[in-house]
Motif scaffolding. Structure first.
Motif: not given
Length: 103
Positions: A19, A23, A26-27, A74-75, A77-78
């Motif tokens: 996880t 994350i 993804f940043h 996460s997608s 959230w992006t």
């Protein structure tokens, strides 16, 4: 895989580590996507998230299902982070892509 991780009582730790890595990955993806494609790439993350949700429901293994769920959210959230990144660029915190046309 879940049996092995459960047997040694490290399933939660490995899911937590994965996880963290998802994350963390993804940043920079958010930054690069906004730089090269602008806010229009938010739809890509919506589609990726929906596919990952479907995969999470379809996969039986708890480990992979969990990682797909983390990837999905996460997608999602992006999608919001792309807009926030656009604001950061407007404030001058991140560079603007001179080759990309703006509004």
């Amino acid at each position: 895989m879940t049996d092995f991780l459960s047997e040694y009582h490290i399933l939660g730790l490995v899911i937590g580590l994965c996880t963290f890595l998802i994350i963390g990955i993804f940043h920079p993806i958010t930054i690069k996507c906004e730089y090269y494609f602008g806010a229009g790439c938010r739809w890509w993350f919506l589609v990726l998230g929906i596919i990952a949700v479907a995969g999470s429901i379809w996969v039986r293994d708890a480990f992979w299902s969990s990682l797909l769920g983390v990837f999905a959210f996460s997608s999602f959230w992006t999608i919001g982070e792309i807009k926030e990144q656009q604001r950061r660029v407007e404030k001058g915190w991140f560079p603007h892509n001179p080759k990309r046309k703006t509004k």
